[in-house]
Design an enzyme around this catalytic site. Sequence first.
Site, mmCIF file in Angstrom:
data_model
loop_
_atom_site.group_PDB
_atom_site.id
_atom_site.type_symbol
_atom_site.label_atom_id
_atom_site.label_comp_id
_atom_site.label_asym_id
_atom_site.label_seq_id
_atom_site.Cartn_x
_atom_site.Cartn_y
_atom_site.Cartn_z
ATOM 1 N N CYS A 199 -50.421 -45.410 -8.333
ATOM 2 C CA CYS A 199 -49.953 -45.939 -9.400
ATOM 3 C C CYS A 199 -48.632 -46.564 -9.546
ATOM 4 O O CYS A 199 -48.213 -47.124 -10.436
ATOM 5 C CB CYS A 199 -50.288 -45.478 -10.897
ATOM 6 S SG CYS A 199 -52.159 -44.905 -10.844
ATOM 7 N N HIS B 78 -43.191 -46.084 -17.572
ATOM 8 C CA HIS B 78 -44.654 -45.837 -16.758
ATOM 9 C C HIS B 78 -45.761 -45.513 -18.216
ATOM 10 O O HIS B 78 -46.696 -46.004 -18.330
ATOM 11 C CB HIS B 78 -44.782 -44.440 -15.845
ATOM 12 C CG HIS B 78 -45.867 -44.322 -15.085
ATOM 13 N ND1 HIS B 78 -46.481 -45.320 -14.406
ATOM 14 C CD2 HIS B 78 -46.697 -43.374 -15.055
ATOM 15 C CE1 HIS B 78 -47.493 -44.937 -13.819
ATOM 16 N NE2 HIS B 78 -47.566 -43.726 -14.292
ATOM 17 N N GLU C 60 -41.297 -38.158 -18.701
ATOM 18 C CA GLU C 60 -40.617 -39.379 -18.368
ATOM 19 C C GLU C 60 -39.310 -39.543 -19.498
ATOM 20 O O GLU C 60 -38.266 -39.820 -18.985
ATOM 21 C CB GLU C 60 -41.373 -40.655 -18.713
ATOM 22 C CG GLU C 60 -40.824 -41.996 -18.274
ATOM 23 C CD GLU C 60 -41.820 -43.090 -18.263
ATOM 24 O OE1 GLU C 60 -42.930 -43.025 -18.569
ATOM 25 O OE2 GLU C 60 -41.189 -44.076 -17.762
ATOM 26 N N LYS D 249 -48.981 -50.279 -21.576
ATOM 27 C CA LYS D 249 -50.101 -49.682 -21.236
ATOM 28 C C LYS D 249 -50.795 -49.246 -22.712
ATOM 29 O O LYS D 249 -51.951 -49.369 -22.760
ATOM 30 C CB LYS D 249 -49.760 -48.198 -20.371
ATOM 31 C CG LYS D 249 -49.607 -48.563 -19.046
ATOM 32 C CD LYS D 249 -49.652 -47.369 -18.369
ATOM 33 C CE LYS D 249 -49.133 -47.707 -16.765
ATOM 34 N NZ LYS D 249 -47.876 -47.753 -16.572
ATOM 35 N N HIS E 186 -54.014 -48.544 -18.504
ATOM 36 C CA HIS E 186 -53.421 -48.160 -17.061
ATOM 37 C C HIS E 186 -54.189 -49.144 -15.916
ATOM 38 O O HIS E 186 -55.201 -48.539 -15.467
ATOM 39 C CB HIS E 186 -53.430 -46.715 -17.067
ATOM 40 C CG HIS E 186 -52.678 -46.420 -15.642
ATOM 41 N ND1 HIS E 186 -52.206 -47.280 -14.646
ATOM 42 C CD2 HIS E 186 -51.960 -45.111 -15.183
ATOM 43 C CE1 HIS E 186 -51.394 -46.488 -13.752
ATOM 44 N NE2 HIS E 186 -51.359 -45.303 -14.022
ATOM 45 N N PHE F 173 -49.762 -40.335 -8.578
ATOM 46 C CA PHE F 173 -50.632 -39.082 -7.925
ATOM 47 C C PHE F 173 -49.841 -39.053 -6.466
ATOM 48 O O PHE F 173 -49.492 -40.329 -5.668
ATOM 49 C CB PHE F 173 -51.940 -39.424 -7.465
ATOM 50 C CG PHE F 173 -52.611 -39.048 -8.822
ATOM 51 C CD1 PHE F 173 -52.268 -38.935 -9.763
ATOM 52 C CD2 PHE F 173 -54.145 -38.900 -8.536
ATOM 53 C CE1 PHE F 173 -53.041 -38.505 -11.189
ATOM 54 C CE2 PHE F 173 -54.957 -38.237 -9.512
ATOM 55 C CZ PHE F 173 -54.487 -38.391 -10.805
#
Lengths: 93, 407, 431
Positions: B164, B295, B306, B328, B333, B392
């Site tokens: 991502c 993000h 974050e 998002k 996402h 990830f």
Amino acid sequence: MNVESIRSEIKEIIGRVASIDPGTITDNASFVDDLDLDSLSLLEIGVDVDYAFKLGVPEERLQELRTVQDSVELVLEKFKNRTENLALAGEGS
Amino acid sequence: MSRPRIAVTGIGLVTPLGLGRKTVWKRLLEGHCGIAPVRSYDTSRFNVHLGAEVEDFNPETYFENTDPNAVGQASQFAVGAARMALTDASIASGDIDPGRVAVVMGTTSGEPREVERFNDHFVSGEHEKIDENFIGLYPCHVIAGIISEEFGFGGPNVMIPVACAAGNYAMAHGFDLLRAGRADVVLAGGADSFSRITYTGFARLGAVAPELCQPFDKNRRGMVPGEGAAVLVLETVQRARERGAPIYAEIGGYGLSCDAHHMTAADPDGAARAMAMALVMARVLPTAVSYISAHGTGTPTNDRQETKAVKRVFGERIARRVPISSIKSMIGHTMGAASAIEAAVCSLAVASQKVPPTIHLETADPECDLDYVANEAREIPVEVAMNNAYAFGGNNASVIFQKCQIQ
Amino acid sequence: MSSRRRVVVTGMGLVSTLGFSPRSVHENLVRGLDGFGPIQLFDTEQLSVRTAGEIAFEAEEHLGTGRNLRPLDRTARLVIAAAARTLDSSGLAEVEIGSQLVGLVLGSMFGSVHSIAAFDRRALIAGPSYAKPLQFANSVINAAAGQTAIWHGLKGINSTIAGGSLAGLSALGYATDLVRDGRIDTVLAGGGEELCNESFFGFLKAGRLAGSRNGAPARSVPFDADRNGFALAEGAALCSLEAEETARGRGAEVLAEILGHGNAFDASRGREAASAAAAIARGGAAALADAGLNAEEIDLLSLSGNGSPEGDRHEALGLAEIFGERLAEIPCLVVKAGLGESLGASGGFQTVMLIEAARRGSIPGIPGLKRLGVQIPLKTLSTGPRHLSPWGDRPRLGLIHALGLDGGTSSLVVAIHPPSNSGSLAGEQAS
């Protein structure tokens, strides 16, 4: 299925996820403190226990499992409910 | 000798909020939501049902030289975004040496639907029905390859599957390729297609929002898997000036780091190192940052971590002054496309001096106490925009987009 | 001044069918051994091809028994093992890794397509609520790079590069630029790939494995006239790259220096020989220019040839455009003759083994090579090893070329230093 065989199967599952000998897992072992498992492994154990005993446990319950004993009790509770439901269903018919 | 400066001169977007720079930017600023119940497959066996899927995308519109039906969906999105970006940059095929055009794309899953089709036949024992071209359709590098094939580009062709954060990795690599003189023009972006594998996984982790995607809200309950693609045209500022191309923004620098901590749980230390590295490379002080594209997935952990990371880099006082938003909340996402789409957003924020909102932000969370541009877009001076992305594997990537000053 | 930094190789590590160190693989290749055998990892009873390069790999032997291996899929285990050997070989294992912010750039074609597919199958069969969380974490293509970073504490830049059989070499080029430009001082780079039923089945269906077309007997001999496809294989191979001053600062032995690299793409995606050859020539020329060398200065080649009828020919045609008639005289290493096509790992093997072979002074041959194929003027190739002339007063200059399976091409130029015990002053004479 008795408590001992449930406990033994649960230890087998934990042993596989943690890659340790199930014989070394104590009855009260904590997944995080004693077995050093992370959140994903905890969830994996929950999924495997749920699958092995066909429990159909809601998401939140799986995330609450912290020890071997928690898992055994969850299985017992589900089995008990299932027996009662079966009994109820039997009475109703 | 000073290093060449790198400009963004074209933007192509395929998103759950629509197609093309103008449409998507308008809808983002208006706070539209592109999230809806999943249409592409049956979610009745799940306890969540929301998705962010691309609508009304007709690949035939964008493919001129190759067959859109012979490629997977992420590749279709990617070619669509690439064609839009080239048109947007006013680059026609005769204007460039095709051997000097590089393509750098990111993705999370490549063409996961091809594995799903493989499995449908594998599980049912119908091995003979498995596509002979599985190996030509599935591996993720085909996405970048198909773009180069469609447009006849012969420069470096690089696929960076860093989940991502992949879109930002593609921007960073495109920046380096141009600086090193390895290409004249780089198409950099990301693409992913909606997939049952991704959906099942996030649902199993309990990470999918049941009702709304509400980044930074106290009651946020998760992210919404999505799909899409973005491609940016990158070239040197000098080249853009020479051909009179408008510049949206200039890439100032980037930072990449790895948590080396956990596959799926983020660690604010790694995210902070990526932001700090980007600021150092771009020679930008924290006080000069006008906007952060977060993000901001909407999961309880991501948004908290974050926020912590931003505070660690900027300090509490400055962090509170920097507008941060997560698109998002509107487009879900989009996986490997996400940070590429957000790179476009940062470029557009710099170009238009407007920043998009975080929608569905109703209740303040004491652990997320920064300015998240709640619900309404803002018109503010945007000199420097920072684009954050986490993946990830513990991968973190921050890229800085800034106003291109007249030389 | 922002002059580019020099990038050196200070360590190499691998896991392969022919051994777990560059030295043992070199010895086995020189002996003419190959790593192909019956597949044990999955059922091949219904398949027309049943052999591959599968590593007899017991993870516990390589990674120890002290830590939980369960979250790691096979790709990750192979890469972690290769990384451990690379860190040992370079001496970086003794340095405090966390404080060094060592990076990792991993080339891989699939990541683990097996983890991805197995995750999906379980959900299909048992229902989505019984999908496996640990498998999902490994369903991202960069999982092996992430798991390796966690295992070894590598907190520097971590990236994964795809691109089929050029991924590993492309990763080395990408990592080289990161070090050159001062983004990072120390980075492990190379590739890793596992053997699994999904990829094997896919290549078999596509007719790319040796013996998978028309029932002809398998013949995966690279560049041979009767080659008919490749032998699929697995493994992992990495180099530790460091800025020269970093390496010198800690007194590390320099095995080689990376002088340049270049990538290009054939927009016909392997369908047209002329376009394929032109792309190889373009990428190779870019690599040579990046290295500041002429084609005439190259002493050794490490080739991508895997037995594929089209690919091997395209590679030879492309190299002929770069090297002209001299191509017939340059010694060539063809690692896939013995190690097979290990996809994302193969560029790592090509690089590590060229450095090893050059330092040991002998280039393994291609067992089973009878007659070179048409348009393949690689006349130095033979069945047995080729002994190199003694070291002169300069490093040996090698070009490593990797061809993707569908259009990509990557070249890397290295200056290989003599072993420090050979009498030469290792590393001091690189120009």
